[in-house]
Design a protein around this motif. Structure first.
Motif, PDB file in Angstrom:
ATOM      1  N   GLY A 225       2.056  15.890   8.540  1.00 51.44           N
ATOM      2  CA  GLY A 225       2.809  15.834   9.790  1.00 51.44           C
ATOM      3  C   GLY A 225       3.458  14.492  10.038  1.00 51.44           C
ATOM      4  O   GLY A 225       4.383  14.387  10.860  1.00 51.44           O
ATOM      5  N   ARG A 226       2.989  13.462   9.348  1.00 47.28           N
ATOM      6  CA  ARG A 226       3.588  12.130   9.462  1.00 47.28           C
ATOM      7  C   ARG A 226       4.719  11.916   8.452  1.00 47.28           C
ATOM      8  O   ARG A 226       5.258  10.818   8.349  1.00 47.28           O
ATOM      9  CB  ARG A 226       2.516  11.063   9.243  1.00 47.28           C
ATOM     10  N   GLY A 227       5.045  12.951   7.700  1.00 45.80           N
ATOM     11  CA  GLY A 227       6.107  12.835   6.709  1.00 45.80           C
ATOM     12  C   GLY A 227       5.639  12.297   5.377  1.00 45.80           C
ATOM     13  O   GLY A 227       6.462  12.000   4.495  1.00 45.80           O
ATOM     14  N   LEU A 228       4.319  12.160   5.188  1.00 49.38           N
ATOM     15  CA  LEU A 228       3.761  11.664   3.937  1.00 49.38           C
ATOM     16  C   LEU A 228       3.483  12.826   2.990  1.00 49.38           C
ATOM     17  O   LEU A 228       3.439  13.988   3.404  1.00 49.38           O
ATOM     18  CB  LEU A 228       2.458  10.894   4.204  1.00 49.38           C
ATOM     19  N   SER A 229       3.257  12.507   1.727  1.00 48.39           N
ATOM     20  CA  SER A 229       2.817  13.502   0.758  1.00 48.39           C
ATOM     21  C   SER A 229       1.302  13.496   0.683  1.00 48.39           C
ATOM     22  O   SER A 229       0.656  12.485   0.970  1.00 48.39           O
ATOM     23  CB  SER A 229       3.397  13.192  -0.627  1.00 48.39           C
ATOM     24  N   ALA A 230       0.731  14.626   0.288  1.00 45.09           N
ATOM     25  CA  ALA A 230      -0.716  14.744   0.145  1.00 45.09           C
ATOM     26  C   ALA A 230      -1.046  15.300  -1.228  1.00 45.09           C
ATOM     27  O   ALA A 230      -0.359  16.195  -1.739  1.00 45.09           O
ATOM     28  CB  ALA A 230      -1.301  15.642   1.230  1.00 45.09           C
ATOM     29  N   LEU A 231      -2.098  14.754  -1.822  1.00 45.71           N
ATOM     30  CA  LEU A 231      -2.568  15.177  -3.138  1.00 45.71           C
ATOM     31  C   LEU A 231      -4.057  15.476  -3.023  1.00 45.71           C
ATOM     32  O   LEU A 231      -4.819  14.645  -2.521  1.00 45.71           O
ATOM     33  CB  LEU A 231      -2.332  14.058  -4.159  1.00 45.71           C
TER      34      LEU A 231
ATOM     35  N   LEU B 196       0.840  -1.193   0.000  1.00 48.78           N
ATOM     36  CA  LEU B 196       0.000   0.000   0.000  1.00 48.78           C
ATOM     37  C   LEU B 196       0.880   1.249   0.000  1.00 48.78           C
ATOM     38  O   LEU B 196       1.405   1.654   1.037  1.00 48.78           O
ATOM     39  CB  LEU B 196      -0.917  -0.003   1.226  1.00 48.78           C
ATOM     40  N   GLN B 197       1.004   1.859  -1.172  1.00 48.89           N
ATOM     41  CA  GLN B 197       1.800   3.071  -1.304  1.00 48.89           C
ATOM     42  C   GLN B 197       0.940   4.334  -1.311  1.00 48.89           C
ATOM     43  O   GLN B 197       1.383   5.394  -0.863  1.00 48.89           O
ATOM     44  CB  GLN B 197       2.623   3.012  -2.586  1.00 48.89           C
ATOM     45  N   THR B 198      -0.280   4.215  -1.845  1.00 53.28           N
ATOM     46  CA  THR B 198      -1.183   5.364  -1.930  1.00 53.28           C
ATOM     47  C   THR B 198      -2.520   5.010  -1.303  1.00 53.28           C
ATOM     48  O   THR B 198      -3.142   4.023  -1.685  1.00 53.28           O
ATOM     49  CB  THR B 198      -1.414   5.784  -3.391  1.00 53.28           C
ATOM     50  N   LEU B 199      -2.945   5.810  -0.354  1.00 50.95           N
ATOM     51  CA  LEU B 199      -4.263   5.662   0.243  1.00 50.95           C
ATOM     52  C   LEU B 199      -5.120   6.824  -0.236  1.00 50.95           C
ATOM     53  O   LEU B 199      -4.776   7.988  -0.042  1.00 50.95           O
ATOM     54  CB  LEU B 199      -4.183   5.677   1.770  1.00 50.95           C
ATOM     55  N   TRP B 200      -6.236   6.485  -0.889  1.00 49.15           N
ATOM     56  CA  TRP B 200      -7.168   7.503  -1.348  1.00 49.15           C
ATOM     57  C   TRP B 200      -8.292   7.680  -0.348  1.00 49.15           C
ATOM     58  O   TRP B 200      -8.750   6.723   0.275  1.00 49.15           O
ATOM     59  CB  TRP B 200      -7.740   7.127  -2.716  1.00 49.15           C
TER      60      TRP B 200
ATOM     61  N   ARG C 281       3.269   6.227   1.175  1.00 42.71           N
ATOM     62  CA  ARG C 281       4.034   7.442   0.908  1.00 42.71           C
ATOM     63  C   ARG C 281       3.143   8.634   0.562  1.00 42.71           C
ATOM     64  O   ARG C 281       3.580   9.777   0.625  1.00 42.71           O
ATOM     65  CB  ARG C 281       5.037   7.214  -0.223  1.00 42.71           C
ATOM     66  N   GLU C 282       1.887   8.351   0.176  1.00 41.86           N
ATOM     67  CA  GLU C 282       1.024   9.426  -0.305  1.00 41.86           C
ATOM     68  C   GLU C 282      -0.422   9.147   0.078  1.00 41.86           C
ATOM     69  O   GLU C 282      -0.879   8.010   0.053  1.00 41.86           O
ATOM     70  CB  GLU C 282       1.136   9.520  -1.831  1.00 41.86           C
TER      71      GLU C 282
ATOM     72  N   GLU D   6      -3.367   2.564  11.348  1.00 43.93           N
ATOM     73  CA  GLU D   6      -3.330   1.150  10.959  1.00 43.93           C
ATOM     74  C   GLU D   6      -2.240   0.899   9.925  1.00 43.93           C
ATOM     75  O   GLU D   6      -1.511  -0.094  10.006  1.00 43.93           O
ATOM     76  CB  GLU D   6      -4.675   0.695  10.403  1.00 43.93           C
ATOM     77  N   ALA D   7      -2.127   1.798   8.944  1.00 39.34           N
ATOM     78  CA  ALA D   7      -1.084   1.638   7.924  1.00 39.34           C
ATOM     79  C   ALA D   7       0.293   1.600   8.573  1.00 39.34           C
ATOM     80  O   ALA D   7       1.156   0.785   8.183  1.00 39.34           O
ATOM     81  CB  ALA D   7      -1.164   2.772   6.907  1.00 39.34           C
ATOM     82  N   ALA D   8       0.505   2.465   9.555  1.00 35.86           N
ATOM     83  CA  ALA D   8       1.794   2.479  10.249  1.00 35.86           C
ATOM     84  C   ALA D   8       2.019   1.189  11.026  1.00 35.86           C
ATOM     85  O   ALA D   8       3.127   0.620  11.006  1.00 35.86           O
ATOM     86  CB  ALA D   8       1.866   3.684  11.184  1.00 35.86           C
ATOM     87  N   SER D   9       0.975   0.693  11.681  1.00 32.08           N
ATOM     88  CA  SER D   9       1.126  -0.538  12.475  1.00 32.08           C
ATOM     89  C   SER D   9       1.354  -1.756  11.592  1.00 32.08           C
ATOM     90  O   SER D   9       2.014  -2.712  12.001  1.00 32.08           O
ATOM     91  CB  SER D   9      -0.114  -0.748  13.340  1.00 32.08           C
ATOM     92  N   LEU D  10       0.826  -1.733  10.375  1.00 33.62           N
ATOM     93  CA  LEU D  10       1.022  -2.848   9.436  1.00 33.62           C
ATOM     94  C   LEU D  10       2.379  -2.785   8.739  1.00 33.62           C
ATOM     95  O   LEU D  10       2.765  -3.738   8.055  1.00 33.62           O
ATOM     96  CB  LEU D  10      -0.088  -2.840   8.372  1.00 33.62           C
ATOM     97  N   GLY D  11       3.059  -1.662   8.872  1.00 31.87           N
ATOM     98  CA  GLY D  11       4.322  -1.494   8.170  1.00 31.87           C
ATOM     99  C   GLY D  11       4.138  -1.266   6.682  1.00 31.87           C
ATOM    100  O   GLY D  11       5.030  -1.577   5.880  1.00 31.87           O
TER     101      GLY D  11
END
Length: 319
Positions: free
Chosen positions: A113-119, A37-41, A89-90, A80-85
């Protein structure tokens, strides 16, 4: 010279896209595994300040089939994404018009704030400008990790307004110019069909518009200026089989559903759901569960949009 008359598109064969395992011809249907999972919409809600003639998700000032999702609900998925590893990134925000959701700035701050990118996919009209102060603060703190993708269907007002309503081009252009003046990272989304198949001419037209208004978007870059194919689920298209990967010279890893999922909240639902695709918000076959873990299973390419938009059209919603 006689005028060429184009034949109308053939209607979709009702035997197609019915079985998730096999096609109408009895061949094995292609599936796509989630490689990471690289992009969460996030669909912030289907309400929009305008009603387009051909909106794939039927957004309008009256359609609230997808309700406003909250910042707290999105925070839970990020946790959850963080806990799953997950290699996230976006995070992309779509609608409807995302800026109608008053909690969007809070969601953006959490993501960035988590260091991710936002679109953010926006029409850059009044709802966006209502959040001008919050946007400027985010731009100042997080810089180019925030990208605004503005929907501008054509580089000429007449064509854009035909789709989105009279005067909408001028309002969107005003928002684009404001974003450019304040040094936001900008992308633009147009409609490929509006160019009659002449991609080069479309890009030249956009380039002239961007230059005239000092909008820093490279029209030759297919990511900075995305020209999306049209989608009509009623038009006949081929089903994608396992053999298609070799025939087309394409890898399933290149499709959106190999690296992305989308979160929505249906009207009246107690909690959000995770879908396989940004394009299929209403099709229950593509609802994968209530958590990212549940939604990590493979996706069968069992919809016309899978063929038209992703496999044959080569389009992608994220960068």
């Amino acid at each position: 010279m006689s005028r060429q008359v184009l034949a109308p598109p053939r209607p979709l064969d009702p035997a197609k896209f019915r079985d998730p395992v096999t096609t109408a011809k009895g061949e094995r249907r292609a599936t796509v595994a989630l490689r990471g999972l690289q992009t969460l919409w996030v669909n912030t809600g289907t309400l929009c300040n305008i009603a387009c003639r051909n909106c794939y998700i039927e957004s309008s000032p009256k359609n609230d089939a997808l309700a406003y999702i909250s910042a707290a609900e999105i925070r839970a998925f990020l946790d959850e994404a963080a806990s799953l590893g997950a290699p996230l990134r976006e995070v992309g925000f779509t609608g409807g018009e995302p800026f109608l959701n008053r909690e969007l700035p809070e969601m953006l701050r959490d993501v960035l704030g988590r260091g991710l990118s936002a679109l953010v996919l926006t029409n850059a009209m009044k709802p966006m400008m209502n959040h001008a102060g919050a946007l400027l603060a985010l731009r100042e703190e997080f810089g180019d990790r925030l990208t605004m993708r503005v929907s501008l269907d054509h580089h000429e007002a007449a064509m854009h307004d035909l789709e989105r309503g009279e005067g909408s081009f001028a309002k969107t252009l005003e928002g684009l110019v404001w974003l450019a003046r304040h040094d936001f990272r900008i992308h633009v989304a147009g409609r490929a069909a509006f160019g009659g198949g002449d991609d080069a001419a479309m890009r030249q037209g956009y380039a002239a518009l961007f230059s005239a208004h000092r909008i820093p978007v490279d029209a030759s870059d297919p990511v900075a200026l995305m020209l999306f194919p049209e989608m009509d689920a009623a038009t006949d298209v081929p089903e994608i089989t396992e053999a298609c990967w070799g025939i087309l010279g394409k890898s399933p890893d290149s499709l959106m559903c190999a690296s992305a999922r989308m979160v929505v909240k249906r009207r009246g639902a107690e909690r959000p759901a995770v879908l396989a695709c940004t394009l299929l918000a209403y099709d229950p076959r593509f609802e994968l569960g209530a958590t990212l873990a549940e939604a990590s299973r493979p996706v069968a390419l069992n919809h016309p949009h899978c063929a038209t938009f992703c496999v044959l059209g080569g389009a992608a919603c994220s960068r």
